[in-house]
Design an enzyme around this catalytic site. Structure first.
Site, PDB file in Angstrom:
ATOM      1  N   CYS A   1      -0.974  30.765   6.233  1.00 36.59           N
ATOM      2  CA  CYS A   1      -1.726  30.178   7.352  1.00 36.59           C
ATOM      3  C   CYS A   1      -0.940  30.311   8.663  1.00 36.59           C
ATOM      4  O   CYS A   1       0.107  29.678   8.819  1.00 36.59           O
ATOM      5  CB  CYS A   1      -2.011  28.717   7.010  1.00 36.59           C
ATOM      6  SG  CYS A   1      -2.523  27.691   8.385  1.00 36.59           S
TER       7      CYS A   1
ATOM      8  N   CYS B   1      -0.347  27.089  10.589  1.00 36.65           N
ATOM      9  CA  CYS B   1       0.624  26.263   9.855  1.00 36.65           C
ATOM     10  C   CYS B   1       2.049  26.659  10.238  1.00 36.65           C
ATOM     11  O   CYS B   1       2.935  25.807  10.325  1.00 36.65           O
ATOM     12  CB  CYS B   1       0.452  26.432   8.351  1.00 36.65           C
ATOM     13  SG  CYS B   1      -1.135  25.872   7.723  1.00 36.65           S
TER      14      CYS B   1
END
Length: 118
Positions: free
Chosen positions: A43, A46
């Site tokens: 991600c 993230c």
């Protein structure tokens, strides 16, 4: 001469790795506010939030618990708390969710949430 020690100290300040097996003890039974970053290695956003969470871990050591849950390896609590998008950062106090931030946010968003509980 290369000083390799400066690279080793960075790892020490990483946020706590929380798993499904440790979640209850580390998060729900904590007597301090707890910040939990639900993330995954693939991600992109993230990876933007991760270093911020690590900084907060260092700055609030002893005052709050700051950790990360890899949702690919640990899905139980992500499902329990309705984490459908990552990154999602949940703030817990006394075993209850008292804050939720979905997506990337400035560091101050997270620290303000912790400060309000201290």
């Amino acid at each position: 001469m290369c000083n390799s020690n400066k690279y080793k100290t960075k790892k020490k300040n990483m946020a706590l790795a929380i798993t499904d097996a440790t979640f209850d003890e580390v998060v729900l039974k904590s007597d301090k506010p707890v910040v939990v970053d639900f993330w995954a290695a693939w991600c992109g956003p993230c990876r933007m939030v991760g270093p911020v969470i690590d900084e907060i871990h260092s700055e609030y050591e002893g005052k709050a618990v700051v950790g990360k849950v890899d949702v690919d390896a640990n899905q139980e609590f992500a499902a329990k708390y309705g984490v459908r998008n990552i990154p999602t950062v949940l703030i817990f106090q006394n075993g209850e969710v008292v804050g939720r931030q979905v997506g990337v946010a400035p560091k101050k968003t997270y620290t303000d949430a912790i400060d309000a509980l201290l």
